[in-house]
Design a protein around this motif. Structure first.
Motif, PDB file in Angstrom:
ATOM      1  N   PHE A 243       0.833  -1.206   0.000  1.00  0.00           N
ATOM      2  CA  PHE A 243       0.000   0.000   0.000  1.00  0.00           C
ATOM      3  C   PHE A 243       0.859   1.244   0.000  1.00  0.00           C
ATOM      4  O   PHE A 243       1.836   1.351   0.751  1.00  0.00           O
ATOM      5  CB  PHE A 243      -0.904   0.013   1.234  1.00  0.00           C
ATOM      6  CG  PHE A 243      -1.499   1.360   1.528  1.00  0.00           C
ATOM      7  CD1 PHE A 243      -2.588   1.823   0.801  1.00  0.00           C
ATOM      8  CD2 PHE A 243      -0.953   2.179   2.512  1.00  0.00           C
ATOM      9  CE1 PHE A 243      -3.126   3.074   1.057  1.00  0.00           C
ATOM     10  CE2 PHE A 243      -1.487   3.432   2.777  1.00  0.00           C
ATOM     11  CZ  PHE A 243      -2.576   3.874   2.041  1.00  0.00           C
ATOM     12  N   ALA A 244       0.494   2.208  -0.851  1.00  0.00           N
ATOM     13  CA  ALA A 244       1.157   3.507  -0.849  1.00  0.00           C
ATOM     14  C   ALA A 244       0.259   4.524  -1.534  1.00  0.00           C
ATOM     15  O   ALA A 244      -0.486   4.183  -2.453  1.00  0.00           O
ATOM     16  CB  ALA A 244       2.503   3.429  -1.570  1.00  0.00           C
ATOM     17  N   VAL A 245       0.319   5.763  -1.063  1.00  0.00           N
ATOM     18  CA  VAL A 245      -0.418   6.871  -1.668  1.00  0.00           C
ATOM     19  C   VAL A 245       0.528   8.056  -1.800  1.00  0.00           C
ATOM     20  O   VAL A 245       1.272   8.368  -0.863  1.00  0.00           O
ATOM     21  CB  VAL A 245      -1.646   7.282  -0.824  1.00  0.00           C
ATOM     22  CG1 VAL A 245      -2.256   8.570  -1.350  1.00  0.00           C
ATOM     23  CG2 VAL A 245      -2.689   6.183  -0.803  1.00  0.00           C
ATOM     24  N   LEU A 246       0.496   8.697  -2.961  1.00  0.00           N
ATOM     25  CA  LEU A 246       1.236   9.941  -3.176  1.00  0.00           C
ATOM     26  C   LEU A 246       0.249  10.949  -3.746  1.00  0.00           C
ATOM     27  O   LEU A 246      -0.282  10.754  -4.850  1.00  0.00           O
ATOM     28  CB  LEU A 246       2.393   9.710  -4.152  1.00  0.00           C
ATOM     29  CG  LEU A 246       3.493  10.787  -4.238  1.00  0.00           C
ATOM     30  CD1 LEU A 246       4.629  10.313  -5.124  1.00  0.00           C
ATOM     31  CD2 LEU A 246       3.003  12.137  -4.725  1.00  0.00           C
ATOM     32  N   THR A 247      -0.022  12.002  -3.003  1.00  0.00           N
ATOM     33  CA  THR A 247      -1.002  13.004  -3.411  1.00  0.00           C
ATOM     34  C   THR A 247      -0.349  14.374  -3.524  1.00  0.00           C
ATOM     35  O   THR A 247       0.358  14.802  -2.603  1.00  0.00           O
ATOM     36  CB  THR A 247      -2.152  13.090  -2.390  1.00  0.00           C
ATOM     37  OG1 THR A 247      -2.832  11.827  -2.354  1.00  0.00           O
ATOM     38  CG2 THR A 247      -3.150  14.181  -2.765  1.00  0.00           C
ATOM     39  N   VAL A 248      -0.575  15.047  -4.664  1.00  0.00           N
ATOM     40  CA  VAL A 248      -0.220  16.455  -4.795  1.00  0.00           C
ATOM     41  C   VAL A 248      -1.476  17.242  -4.415  1.00  0.00           C
ATOM     42  O   VAL A 248      -2.423  17.332  -5.192  1.00  0.00           O
ATOM     43  CB  VAL A 248       0.234  16.806  -6.226  1.00  0.00           C
ATOM     44  CG1 VAL A 248       0.611  18.287  -6.311  1.00  0.00           C
ATOM     45  CG2 VAL A 248       1.404  15.932  -6.644  1.00  0.00           C
ATOM     46  N   GLY A 249      -1.479  17.780  -3.229  1.00  0.00           N
ATOM     47  CA  GLY A 249      -2.678  18.421  -2.716  1.00  0.00           C
ATOM     48  C   GLY A 249      -2.777  19.899  -3.041  1.00  0.00           C
ATOM     49  O   GLY A 249      -3.856  20.480  -2.953  1.00  0.00           O
ATOM     50  N   SER A 250      -1.658  20.513  -3.434  1.00  0.00           N
ATOM     51  CA  SER A 250      -1.681  21.944  -3.706  1.00  0.00           C
ATOM     52  C   SER A 250      -0.602  22.278  -4.719  1.00  0.00           C
ATOM     53  O   SER A 250       0.526  21.774  -4.640  1.00  0.00           O
ATOM     54  CB  SER A 250      -1.452  22.746  -2.418  1.00  0.00           C
ATOM     55  OG  SER A 250      -1.327  24.127  -2.675  1.00  0.00           O
ATOM     56  N   LEU A 251      -0.958  23.131  -5.690  1.00  0.00           N
ATOM     57  CA  LEU A 251       0.010  23.691  -6.634  1.00  0.00           C
ATOM     58  C   LEU A 251      -0.354  25.159  -6.814  1.00  0.00           C
ATOM     59  O   LEU A 251      -1.425  25.476  -7.334  1.00  0.00           O
ATOM     60  CB  LEU A 251      -0.035  22.960  -7.984  1.00  0.00           C
ATOM     61  CG  LEU A 251       1.168  23.157  -8.932  1.00  0.00           C
ATOM     62  CD1 LEU A 251       1.074  22.207 -10.100  1.00  0.00           C
ATOM     63  CD2 LEU A 251       1.336  24.583  -9.428  1.00  0.00           C
ATOM     64  N   GLN A 252       0.510  26.043  -6.366  1.00  0.00           N
ATOM     65  CA  GLN A 252       0.219  27.479  -6.419  1.00  0.00           C
ATOM     66  C   GLN A 252       1.333  28.200  -7.168  1.00  0.00           C
ATOM     67  O   GLN A 252       2.518  28.011  -6.877  1.00  0.00           O
ATOM     68  CB  GLN A 252       0.090  28.052  -5.001  1.00  0.00           C
ATOM     69  CG  GLN A 252      -1.037  27.410  -4.209  1.00  0.00           C
ATOM     70  CD  GLN A 252      -1.178  27.992  -2.818  1.00  0.00           C
ATOM     71  OE1 GLN A 252      -0.702  29.086  -2.549  1.00  0.00           O
ATOM     72  NE2 GLN A 252      -1.837  27.273  -1.937  1.00  0.00           N
ATOM     73  N   ALA A 253       0.906  29.021  -8.160  1.00  0.00           N
ATOM     74  CA  ALA A 253       1.874  29.786  -8.928  1.00  0.00           C
ATOM     75  C   ALA A 253       1.161  30.937  -9.622  1.00  0.00           C
ATOM     76  O   ALA A 253       0.088  30.762 -10.183  1.00  0.00           O
ATOM     77  CB  ALA A 253       2.561  28.899  -9.961  1.00  0.00           C
ATOM     78  N   GLY A 254       1.782  32.096  -9.568  1.00  0.00           N
ATOM     79  CA  GLY A 254       1.278  33.223 -10.329  1.00  0.00           C
ATOM     80  C   GLY A 254      -0.013  33.820  -9.831  1.00  0.00           C
ATOM     81  O   GLY A 254      -0.680  33.278  -8.951  1.00  0.00           O
ATOM     82  N   SER A 255      -0.368  34.987 -10.437  1.00  0.00           N
ATOM     83  CA  SER A 255      -1.596  35.673 -10.045  1.00  0.00           C
ATOM     84  C   SER A 255      -2.257  36.377 -11.215  1.00  0.00           C
ATOM     85  O   SER A 255      -3.259  37.059 -11.040  1.00  0.00           O
ATOM     86  CB  SER A 255      -1.290  36.710  -8.946  1.00  0.00           C
ATOM     87  OG  SER A 255      -0.328  37.656  -9.406  1.00  0.00           O
TER      88      SER A 255
END
Length: 408
Positions: A243-255
């Protein structure tokens, strides 16, 4: 009668007081690292019961020595979450407060820690009032900041292991929603909660006008490549049986649509039932992030910061068997379930690991049969007061006395 039966015979006399305590705690939650009023209330209760009380690392520890015998530790976490409650309960929290970063946030006991505190106080009360039924040392530990992963470490850094008698076993429990109803408990030997690591990754670029991308280095493109590439880690580097989980929960760039930003920030979460697999995934993340940054001409190496880490919660087989048998004797076979490993994580095991002692941890049903269930951390998470509290107290007392009665 067994020691547990003798002590728990007085539980009905406590139920009204425990319900009052629970609703008071639920209406007055405090976020991680800010649990001062909660800790004051716990310390006052324990002192009134005759415990020797210490404030350690933002938490509270009460020690009750009662003659010769084993030393048993029971831990409850005490922090709440920055969640706005939507249960509609007459005792719902409407509280806001400043968190450790100075942000004003709504606060709610959305993970059942108010149940854990109340069960811990209930167990402490019964054990203190019926000392003729047992012998040994009972250690009631109330830990802050579980939700941020720093609470147990903070108590240890403040000298926990040198300030209290060394326990020989440790226990903890947690209210859960899925697959259980109030009045039931569930446990298992081996892994019961996953290990977890959260990472903050900053990818540097070179800002530019959106119409002139050739004059800049676009961190959004690099970050997008990282996200895509990370999807192959579990699928292609971890055995299908693990069992394994890899989550990208946030990506923030620019405005702005026409500005290429100077950086992009990703937040990742990794979970596994093995510390080795968790570390393997973190190594893969580091390798991929660095490679994509090099491929995308990032002007400097990425910054990879560990936000928090949770250890694997892995129950001792012999101790879990002993406690499970005691649960069956006290609650009945139909109320004691075989737990499936949960993907949630906890820092409870930091304490028994620091003492090098065995431990066991179990789940507590919190929703009545037919009641709509909401997961932990949901704004509508609302355990049924009874029989949840009574079962939590019963489980804690039963586990403690199973060990105090078991001898060396």
């Amino acid at each position: 009668m067994t020691a547990a039966e003798t002590v728990l015979a007085a539980l009905p006399d406590l139920e009204s007081d425990l319900e009052d305590l629970y609703t008071r705690l639920h209406q007055n939650p405090e976020v991680s690292g800010c649990e001062t009023e909660t800790a004051d209330l716990i310390a006052e209760r324990l002192e009134g019961l005759g415990f020797e009380v210490q404030r350690i690392g933002g938490g509270v520890v009460g020690v009750l020595e009662n003659g010769e015998g084993r030393r048993v530790l029971y831990r409850a976490d005490i922090d709440a979450l920055p969640v706005k409650e939507a249960t509609g309960l007459p005792y719902a929290s409407t509280k806001t407060m400043e968190d450790q970063d100075g942000n004003v946030v709504p606060v709610m006991h959305a993970c059942g820690h108010d149940v854990h505190i109340t069960a811990g106080i209930g167990a402490a009360s019964l054990l203190a009032e019926h000392r003729d039924a047992w012998s040994g040392t009972y250690i009631a530990l109330f830990q802050p900041a579980e939700e941020t992963g720093w609470g147990a470490k903070g108590m240890l850094e403040d000298g926990l292991t040198s300030k209290i008698p060394t326990p020989q076993v440790a226990f903890g429990q947690h209210v859960m929603a899925a697959g259980m109803i109030a009045g039931e408990v569930a446990t298992r030997p081996g892994p019961i909660l996953s290990t977890a690591t959260s990472l903050n990754i900053t990818v540097d670029g070179k800002g530019s006008h959106g119409s002139m991308p050739h004059l800049g280095i676009d961190p959004v493109v690099i970050a997008a490549a990282i996200v895509t590439r990370l999807q192959s880690v579990v699928a292609r580097e971890i055995a299908p049986s693990d069992f394994a989980v890899l989550t990208v929960g946030s990506l923030q760039a620019g405005s702005s649509a026409n500005i290429i930003p100077a950086e992009a920030v990703l937040q990742l979460n990794v979970r596994a039932y093995s510390t080795e697999i968790r570390d393997q995934i973190v190594e893969a993340i580091t390798r991929i992030v660095r490679a994509e940054c090099e491929a995308g001409r990032s002007p400097q190496d990425p910054d990879i910061e560990v936000l928090n880490e949770y250890p694997l919660t892995e129950n001792d087989e012999a101790l879990t068997s002993l406690v499970r048998d005691a649960f069956v004797a006290q609650l009945g076979q139909d109320r004691v379930l075989e737990a499936a490993p949960a993907t949630a994580s906890e820092d409870f095991s930091e304490v028994p690991r620091a003492f090098c002692i065995p431990y066991t941890y179990w789940f507590l049903g919190g929703f009545a049969e037919g009641q709509e269930q909401f997961p932990n951390h949901n704004p509508r998470f609302a355990p049924a007061i009874e029989p949840t509290l009574a079962t939590g107290v019963t489980a804690a007392v039963t586990a403690v006395l199973a060990c105090l009665a078991a001898g060396e």
